[in-house]
Design a protein around this motif. Structure first.
Motif, mmCIF file in Angstrom:
data_model
loop_
_atom_site.group_PDB
_atom_site.id
_atom_site.type_symbol
_atom_site.label_atom_id
_atom_site.label_comp_id
_atom_site.label_asym_id
_atom_site.label_seq_id
_atom_site.Cartn_x
_atom_site.Cartn_y
_atom_site.Cartn_z
ATOM 1 N N TYR A 146 -0.747 9.731 4.013
ATOM 2 C CA TYR A 146 -0.418 10.326 2.713
ATOM 3 C C TYR A 146 -1.401 11.441 2.354
ATOM 4 N N MET A 192 -1.612 4.340 6.869
ATOM 5 C CA MET A 192 -0.675 4.846 5.866
ATOM 6 C C MET A 192 -1.418 5.676 4.821
ATOM 7 N N LEU A 222 0.870 4.223 -2.768
ATOM 8 C CA LEU A 222 0.616 5.612 -2.389
ATOM 9 C C LEU A 222 1.761 6.515 -2.855
ATOM 10 N N GLU A 223 2.978 6.049 -2.670
ATOM 11 C CA GLU A 223 4.129 6.845 -3.119
ATOM 12 C C GLU A 223 4.113 6.999 -4.634
ATOM 13 N N THR A 253 0.832 -1.206 0.000
ATOM 14 C CA THR A 253 0.000 0.000 0.000
ATOM 15 C C THR A 253 0.863 1.253 0.000
ATOM 16 N N GLN A 254 1.924 1.261 0.815
ATOM 17 C CA GLN A 254 2.815 2.431 0.846
ATOM 18 C C GLN A 254 3.477 2.648 -0.513
ATOM 19 N N THR A 255 3.875 1.562 -1.163
ATOM 20 C CA THR A 255 4.495 1.677 -2.483
ATOM 21 C C THR A 255 3.530 2.285 -3.486
ATOM 22 N N SER A 274 -2.357 -0.344 6.923
ATOM 23 C CA SER A 274 -2.459 0.227 5.572
ATOM 24 C C SER A 274 -3.452 1.387 5.542
#
Length: 343
Positions: A165, A161, A111-112, A107-109, A158
């Motif tokens: 963001y 996170m 979002l980034e 999920t972070q990947t 997630s």
């Protein structure tokens, strides 16, 4: 709109993708749909194959944790709808590492990638399990997160996170938390297809404990319509519960499945309860009803009859999956009680 759908070969994601390409979802018109899916055990390779004839559709086999791949795909998208997740509670109890990697890091990947790629909208699909367990009443979206299984904890992480963001970077992230889904084509480790297929084969079904755990149910197509409403008209940074309006104990659900399959209680085997088993889930979905006009359309009795009929008529789809599943005996206790709400 160009939409990137992660986990689009999974149960809920595939239904969403089909409905999206058939222009059957409210407020959405798409010029391109890209599905990113690693095709793990629960991914159905028949889904992308069936959609290949639509010139708007593209399938990419890959990992949501692959930052380079994610960056290239988000750079081409106007919106992301993020379904990809490890979602089975019992598997998370046996080993949590894959859940942390996919559900949190993945999920972070994404979002980034969405932030750097200038994606306009990001819908993060989550589950009611992040709230924990509730003895009475129903959860509203401002309820503190109190997950009790490793799966639920990874989804709660997630969710946080996604919130970060939005709050830190201003990314337009909208989160949905849904109750238990059911429908045709669900992987047969989840409770409704597991029990249905076992009963159709004349095999016993495993019921956790006394069967008193309560879950709320929604048909997968109603869930997809709710997600579409959030994508089309939801507020940036908001969380929306998506309910189905039908609460049943696992024992009550088992009784309905026995009747639908022409079996009786002699087919039920009581098995030891799951570790940390949540007693009851219940969502207050008043926010999405008030703001976006959400209403579930598929009544549970009619929906369940349709699902049982689908599994009766599609043995060629589920029999190989059950034979290939680890511990795939019909009396296996895996998935006997409560699948993940977004699973």
């Amino acid at each position: 709109m160009r939409v990137l759908v992660t986990g689009g070969a999974g149960f809920i994601g595939s239904h969403f993708t089909r409905l999206l390409l058939s222009d059957a979802l409210p407020g959405l018109s798409v010029s391109a749909v890209t599905v990113l899916d690693l095709l793990t055990y629960a991914g159905d390779p028949g889904v992308p194959a069936a959609l290949e004839g639509d010139p708007r559709f593209r399938f990419v086999r890959g990992d949501v944790c692959d930052a380079g791949l994610v960056a290239s795909l988000t750079a081409e998208a106007d919106a992301v709808v993020h379904f990809a997740a490890e979602s089975h509670v019992d598997r998370s109890i046996e080993g949590a590492a894959d859940f942390v990697r996919t559900n949190v890091l993945g999920t972070q990947t994404l979002l980034e990638g969405a932030l750097r790629g200038g994606v306009g909208r990001f819908v993060h699909v989550s589950t009611d399990e992040v709230y924990g367990s509730i003895a009475s009443g129903s959860w509203t979206e401002d309820r503190p997160l109190e997950p009790n299984s490793p799966y639920a904890a990874s989804k709660a992480a997630s969710d946080l996170m996604a919130r970060a963001y939005h709050r830190t970077h201003g990314l337009d992230v909208r989160t949905t938390r849904c109750c238990n889904n059911y429908g045709p084509g669900q992987f047969p480790e989840k409770v409704i297809p597991l029990f249905t297929t076992n009963l159709l084969d004349g095999e016993p079904v495993p019921l956790y404990g006394d069967g008193g755990n309560v879950r709320e149910w929604v048909h997968v197509e109603d869930h997809c319509r709710g997600i579409a409403l959030v994508l089309a008209g939801g507020r940036a940074g908001a969380v929306y519960n998506i309910g189905g309006g039908t609460e049943l104990s696992n024992r009550e659900l088992t009784g309905r499945l026995l009747a639908a399959c022409g079996a009786d209680w002699s087919s039920v085997r009581s098995v030891p309860d799951r570790k940390g088993h949540d007693l009851r889930y219940s969502l207050d979905d008043g926010l999405i009803r008030r703001e976006l006009g959400y209403r579930p359309r598929v009544g549970f009795d009619a929906g369940l009859a349709g699902v049982v009929g689908w599994y009766r008529e599609n043995r060629g789809w589920w029999e190989p999956l059950k034979k290939g599943r680890a511990g795939g005996s019909g009396s296996d206790a895996r998935a006997a009680a409560a699948p993940g709400g977004a699973g």
